[in-house]
Each structure stands twice: as C-alpha cells, then as structure tokens.
Motif scaffolding. Sequence first.
Motif, PDB file in Angstrom:
ATOM      1  N   LEU A   1      13.157   7.275  13.424  1.00 63.64           N
ATOM      2  CA  LEU A   1      12.547   6.197  14.207  1.00 63.64           C
ATOM      3  C   LEU A   1      11.877   5.208  13.248  1.00 63.64           C
ATOM      4  O   LEU A   1      11.429   5.600  12.166  1.00 63.64           O
ATOM      5  N   ILE A   2      11.822   3.965  13.669  1.00 63.35           N
ATOM      6  CA  ILE A   2      11.204   2.942  12.827  1.00 63.35           C
ATOM      7  C   ILE A   2       9.889   2.481  13.471  1.00 63.35           C
ATOM      8  O   ILE A   2       9.859   2.098  14.643  1.00 63.35           O
ATOM      9  N   MET A   3       8.826   2.518  12.666  1.00 60.62           N
ATOM     10  CA  MET A   3       7.484   2.186  13.157  1.00 60.62           C
ATOM     11  C   MET A   3       6.889   1.068  12.320  1.00 60.62           C
ATOM     12  O   MET A   3       7.051   1.051  11.094  1.00 60.62           O
ATOM     13  N   ALA A   4       6.193   0.153  12.964  1.00 59.40           N
ATOM     14  CA  ALA A   4       5.512  -0.932  12.241  1.00 59.40           C
ATOM     15  C   ALA A   4       4.005  -0.856  12.491  1.00 59.40           C
ATOM     16  O   ALA A   4       3.545  -0.088  13.347  1.00 59.40           O
ATOM     17  N   ILE A   5       3.253  -1.619  11.727  1.00 60.64           N
ATOM     18  CA  ILE A   5       1.793  -1.676  11.868  1.00 60.64           C
ATOM     19  C   ILE A   5       1.394  -3.141  12.027  1.00 60.64           C
ATOM     20  O   ILE A   5       1.858  -3.986  11.257  1.00 60.64           O
TER      21      ILE A   5
ATOM     22  N   GLY B   1       4.815   5.180  -2.365  1.00 59.05           N
ATOM     23  CA  GLY B   1       3.750   4.173  -2.387  1.00 59.05           C
ATOM     24  C   GLY B   1       2.876   4.273  -3.623  1.00 59.05           C
ATOM     25  O   GLY B   1       3.183   5.011  -4.568  1.00 59.05           O
ATOM     26  N   SER B   2       1.768   3.549  -3.581  1.00 57.04           N
ATOM     27  CA  SER B   2       0.893   3.474  -4.755  1.00 57.04           C
ATOM     28  C   SER B   2      -0.127   4.623  -4.784  1.00 57.04           C
ATOM     29  O   SER B   2      -0.745   4.879  -5.803  1.00 57.04           O
ATOM     30  N   LEU B   3      -0.302   5.338  -3.673  1.00 60.80           N
ATOM     31  CA  LEU B   3      -1.271   6.430  -3.660  1.00 60.80           C
ATOM     32  C   LEU B   3      -0.732   7.609  -4.461  1.00 60.80           C
ATOM     33  O   LEU B   3       0.471   7.879  -4.463  1.00 60.80           O
ATOM     34  N   PRO B   4      -1.610   8.306  -5.173  1.00 56.86           N
ATOM     35  CA  PRO B   4      -1.166   9.403  -6.052  1.00 56.86           C
ATOM     36  C   PRO B   4      -0.808  10.655  -5.253  1.00 56.86           C
ATOM     37  O   PRO B   4      -1.603  11.567  -5.127  1.00 56.86           O
TER      38      PRO B   4
ATOM     39  N   GLY C   1       4.969   2.493   0.905  1.00 55.62           N
ATOM     40  CA  GLY C   1       6.169   2.213   0.118  1.00 55.62           C
ATOM     41  C   GLY C   1       7.467   2.314   0.900  1.00 55.62           C
ATOM     42  O   GLY C   1       8.553   2.320   0.317  1.00 55.62           O
ATOM     43  N   ILE C   2       7.373   2.419   2.234  1.00 53.99           N
ATOM     44  CA  ILE C   2       8.589   2.515   3.073  1.00 53.99           C
ATOM     45  C   ILE C   2       9.145   1.091   3.291  1.00 53.99           C
ATOM     46  O   ILE C   2       8.540   0.291   4.008  1.00 53.99           O
ATOM     47  N   ARG C   3      10.287   0.797   2.630  1.00 54.13           N
ATOM     48  CA  ARG C   3      10.864  -0.552   2.710  1.00 54.13           C
ATOM     49  C   ARG C   3      12.351  -0.451   3.070  1.00 54.13           C
ATOM     50  O   ARG C   3      12.993   0.561   2.787  1.00 54.13           O
ATOM     51  N   PRO C   4      12.878  -1.508   3.664  1.00 54.02           N
ATOM     52  CA  PRO C   4      14.295  -1.459   4.064  1.00 54.02           C
ATOM     53  C   PRO C   4      15.223  -1.130   2.888  1.00 54.02           C
ATOM     54  O   PRO C   4      16.196  -0.403   3.075  1.00 54.02           O
TER      55      PRO C   4
ATOM     56  N   LEU D   1       9.808   6.586  10.190  1.00 52.22           N
ATOM     57  CA  LEU D   1       9.581   5.787   8.988  1.00 52.22           C
ATOM     58  C   LEU D   1       8.584   4.682   9.333  1.00 52.22           C
ATOM     59  O   LEU D   1       8.889   3.794  10.128  1.00 52.22           O
ATOM     60  N   ASN D   2       7.390   4.769   8.742  1.00 49.87           N
ATOM     61  CA  ASN D   2       6.316   3.848   9.079  1.00 49.87           C
ATOM     62  C   ASN D   2       6.172   2.802   7.985  1.00 49.87           C
ATOM     63  O   ASN D   2       5.844   3.120   6.850  1.00 49.87           O
ATOM     64  N   SER D   3       6.420   1.560   8.355  1.00 47.12           N
ATOM     65  CA  SER D   3       6.433   0.493   7.363  1.00 47.12           C
ATOM     66  C   SER D   3       5.428  -0.599   7.721  1.00 47.12           C
ATOM     67  O   SER D   3       5.521  -1.221   8.784  1.00 47.12           O
ATOM     68  N   GLY D   4       4.445  -0.807   6.859  1.00 45.87           N
ATOM     69  CA  GLY D   4       3.447  -1.860   7.079  1.00 45.87           C
ATOM     70  C   GLY D   4       3.967  -3.181   6.543  1.00 45.87           C
ATOM     71  O   GLY D   4       4.622  -3.942   7.259  1.00 45.87           O
TER      72      GLY D   4
END
Lengths: 361, 361
Positions: free
Chosen positions: A125-129, A288-291, A316-319, A335-338
């Motif tokens: 599923l694709i999720m946005a913020i 993403g950038s978080l460790p 870091g979730i990108r197309p 997949l949650n993409s801001g």
Amino acid sequence: MTIEVDYRFPPNINAEKQAKTIAVGQTAGTWNANFSHRETQFKQHLGQVISIETDSQGYNIARIHFPELNVENDIPSLLTMIFGKYSMAGMGKVIGVHLPQHYGTRPKFGITGIRQLLGVYDRPLIMAIFKPALGLSAADHGVILEQVANAGLDLIKDDEILGNLAVAPTLKRLECCRKVLETVKENTGKTVLYATNVTGKGYQVLETAKLLVKEGANALLLNVLTYGFSVLEMLANDPEINVPIFAHPAFAGAMCAASETGLSYSVVLGTLMAYSGADAVLYPAHYGSLPFEVTEENKIKEILRSRNVFPVPSAGIRPEIVPQLLADYGTEVVLNSGTGIMDHPDGPASGVKAFFDRLLA
Amino acid sequence: MTIEVDYRFPPNINAEKQAKTIAVGQTAGTWNANFSHRETQFKQHLGQVISIETDSQGYNIARIHFPELNVENDIPSLLTMIFGKYSMAGMGKVIGVHLPQHYGTRPKFGITGIRQLLGVYDRPLIMAIFKPALGLSAADHGVILEQVANAGLDLIKDDEILGNLAVAPTLKRLECCRKVLETVKENTGKTVLYATNVTGKGYQVLETAKLLVKEGANALLLNVLTYGFSVLEMLANDPEINVPIFAHPAFAGAMCAASETGLSYSVVLGTLMAYSGADAVLYPAHYGSLPFEVTEENKIKEILRSRNVFPVPSAGIRPEIVPQLLADYGTEVVLNSGTGIMDHPDGPASGVKAFFDRLLA
C-alpha cells in the motif's frame, strides 16, 4: 503460558548476578522467617534465570522467565515488572520480549482488515503524509488530499506533531478531508484511508477518538509512546473505535537509541506495539537518514507480521527505489512516503503516480 | 508564554546544525513556493535556536525556543514536539525543559494539601512500602499496616509491581487496609495515607481509580512512565479523583540512564511529573545502590517543590541516617523507606519508631 525476556549486559558486568537480581528483585523480592507461612505463594511469583549466553562481542545475554500471574495481560504492568525499577540500575538493555500469543490485545483490523477496507490485496500500500507539518489550514489539507487521492493513493496521515491546533483544528481537518474522500469514492469507487491524529489532554484523548470516528474518521494515528501504551490499549479495546489505529514511533529513540541501556527498537516498535492493539506501526526504514540497522528493522517487520500487524517503514521511501523496496519487503507492507510524494517536482499527484508506475510495472 | 528546551550534544556532533534541524524539523518543517501564501503562518510555528554554550567537558548545550501554539497544554504533545522524531536521530540528550507556570496540570494537593490531610506541618513525613512485593495476601497487608500505623507512620504504599493480582486483589487490599486505618483514626486521631496502586488495561485504569476512591482509598500510586503521562493527566484532571496521586519512577531508566541520548532524570521525574499533576513523586536517592547523582537528585527536588509537589526520595533511606537526611533535604520531603522499616530486626513497628526517635530527637 510463559513470559521470557532477554537482557544484554556489557562484558564488564556480572551478568549472572544481575540476572538473579532481576529474577528476584522485579518479582517477589526477598522474605524473612516472619513470612515463611507464605513461602509457597512467594515461590510462584519468582522469576527464573533460564540461560546466559555470550555473543560475538563478549556481551552476555540472560534470558529470564517471568510468571504470567504477576501481570495483568497488558503492556504497562509487563514493563513495570520486567524493567521498572531495574531500568534505573543502568546495567543492561532489554533486547527481546517473548509473550504467549494469547497475551495482550490483538489488532481489530491489522493487515487483512486494512486490505479489506481498501479492497487491495496483492501489492504494497502507498501512504503519504500531509506536509508542511504545521501551518496549513484545514482547507489546505483538503486541497492536497484531492490531488493525491485522485492520483490513486491508498492512505494518508497527519504529521505526528499536528495536534488539535487553532490553525487547523482536528475536526475541521477531518471535515475537509472527509468530503474529498466521499467524492473520490463516488467518482472512482476507491476507498482512501486518512489516519487522523488523535490528541488531547488526559481523558480528552479517548473522547476525541470517539468523536472523530463518529464524525467519519476512517483511521486514527496515535503517538503511542508519548501518550502511553495504556492509551493505545484504551482505543484498541473500545468497540466504538471501529477503525484501524496507526501507531507512530515518535519518542522511541528516548528509550531505544542507547546501545547499553533502555530497550531495543524491535521490542518497543515490534513486540510491545504488536501486543497492545496497533493495526499498523510506523518505524524508520534504513533508507533514510536516521541511524537504523537493517537487522533491527527486519525484526520489527517480522514481529508485526506475526500478529497480522501492518509494518509501515518510513524514511527515505521514494518512487525511484520501488524495485529495491519490493525486493526487501515483499508485498505485505505499507510504504510511507513524506517528501517522496509531497516534494515531487511536478506536485504530490505526480509523486503518487511515480510510485504506482513503478509498482505496477 | 514560552517553552524552552536544552539539548546537550557530545563534542563530535555539530551542535549548531542539529539545533537548527530540531528548531525547524520538529515544528513547521520546510516549505516550497507552492505554499508561499501560508508563509506568515508557518513562521509562527517555527522553533528558534536561542543560544549554544559549551560546558567544561566540551559538550555543547543548545537552548531552543518552541511556540506554545504548537502544543496542547499537556505533556504528550510537548514530548512529541520537542523529542518525537528527533529522539531517533541518536544525537543528543534533553537536559532541561522550561515551561511557563500556567502550562500543564497542577497538583490538586501537593505538599500543602498532603500536610493538611495528615495534620503534620513541621517535619519530614515518613513513608513505608509493603514488602515482600508479591505473594502476601490482602489480610497480610492489613496485619503489617496495623503494626506500622500504630507505631506512628504517616504514609504507606503498595510495591509498584503489585497490581490487581489474584493473590491480593486491589479492592481486597484496600478493604483490609481501610479497616485498619479507620481503627487507628478512632483510637489515636491520626490519619495515615495508603497509596493504593492503580493498574488496569486501557480504560480500566480510570474506572479502577474512580472505584478505589469511592471505596475509600485516600491516596493513589501510579506507574506514570509505563502507563503514560496521559493517564496521570487523566486522573489529575478528574474531579472524582479527590485524593493525592503518588507518581512512581519505574521505567525512568529506560529513557534517562544513557548519558548521550534520552532525557535527564530531572526532566522526566522533575519537570514532566510536576507539570502533569502528580502530588508527590518518588525518585532514587543517592544513598541507595542505584547510580544516581546528587546534583540530578537536587534538581528533581527543587523542580518539584517549585510546583508544590512533594519530593519522595527513595533508596537507602534508613533510620540511622536521619540527621544526614535532615541536613540534606530539610523538612519539605517524604522519606520513603522500604527495607529500612520492613526489615528492622525487631519488626516494622520498631523500624517506624526508630525513624521518629531520631526525627524528634
């Protein structure tokens, strides 16, 4: 019918001694001759050290068994027992919590229930913020939602820091968004879930959740770790809250980021969430950038799935990396993409389309 | 009308960059030209870096201002804003939270109210803990209470891990103890407070608290950090809960024990408790075996007192060190003694008397 917990101790700590301290000190404690008449009872409540193993870095991992009759089938009483006072000893980290399947609260919807609501069974599923996080009006939310929902988005959520604020009160956001979702449904037959952020001081959080559902919210977002596991259990066990609950990981680092104290991310965002009634759980993806370690991320994913809870990797979730995401996660994932959607150079709708172009390629 | 938070970063971290990341990323976030019509609004929500100072160890402490209009006058929304997502960056520790006095929830009783209930104004209060922690029956609790209450004790509490368990259900413990307390009151005129541990899954925790008060509980104990600040605010803001709430620090180490991540003990057990409605807060004293710094302990004490909240140092509190306790703490304090009273060689009553002998000497 057993609770087992793994504690990891650095090489300089006497793990055997600490494990015994936990098994006794976090349960019955010690007793003297005055209480010998209750000895049989005390023994039933004592924890037991099951094993101590040394890992490749010389850390010792003690597994301790706790009687289930010491706790109340919920996460707060469990945490008080396994790491309440002992957390302040600053000696070790909880890296695994193993609970019987009947323990705690199960999701009302989970993976299968959310898929049924959406009618989508065979792909991630694709999720946005909604972004920017603070400062948009309720009407702005409606405008953005119109773009992404018509482009085929499955789910959208509030930013976790957007509460019930004057600039865009929660009920007004819901009102604007619900109208859009109803139109999309009429025109395309497609259901889109909007996870509305539930906030409020004390008891208001439950009242707000009920009101939101009554006013048409079809999903909720909760910052479980700042409000408390008790609040998640409150919503998950309430029959009026008949919509999926999305758990946000905000504040998880406060208890998970240290290497030698606190609890592992996979315990907090995996086990504890999965046993307190979340339907879907957000957590940082290693893209993403978080460790965030891949092994820890994989543990979260597997623990959640084992309870039918939807894993929602975020960050870091990108197309562009959809093929990688499919290879890493398979299809049972949200997949949650801001910024991947909202900051697309041609606008949010193009961000959504870019995901589906690659997903259905 | 301002919220200011101090973040401490190790020498190898670019504090200026991190501070800006927090000020922007934990508030409005960034926006592009599509949202220029909302720019005035976004700017109102942005955090601001006020100062960055270097301490004697080369750590940098950034103070950041957050607009109050981003939050909802409670602790959960505050934590989500100041350390929600950023906690997972693993870069720094929250070592100070400065809130306007009108923020949050004030104690209903606090120091002055608890003193009025007890009619004791000029000395530290003495508190005991039922021990052993798990395995005593409700009747056993009554027997122990009879001994210590007749010896002059001011307050007693459940062990924090004793919830509503089959071996001694909470309502039965209360029933046995309330009878004893009524007899003591009749015979001696003295009020003794029994802080009954409030537990329960989800919504039950509020129902249980109300029921306990209705059934005569004259004080409550809450594991705030495992149940959630929201639950403390729920109880503190409920008019039916017209008894003092004692906050237990169980689980604090999970978020405070690490030196470079999480939050300071003085933030969690001091500021956050004092602004979420606790009447008295337990915390480890430096006399005990837990690794607790005197400076941190003193900060907790001062922060709590500044909101009329009773500091309850616990751990290593024994009759022998009463002169030291008086010198260190003065009189505005509850001295909480577990083994110091319950494991006295001549029994719990002698433990209580030993405290008062030295206190009134």
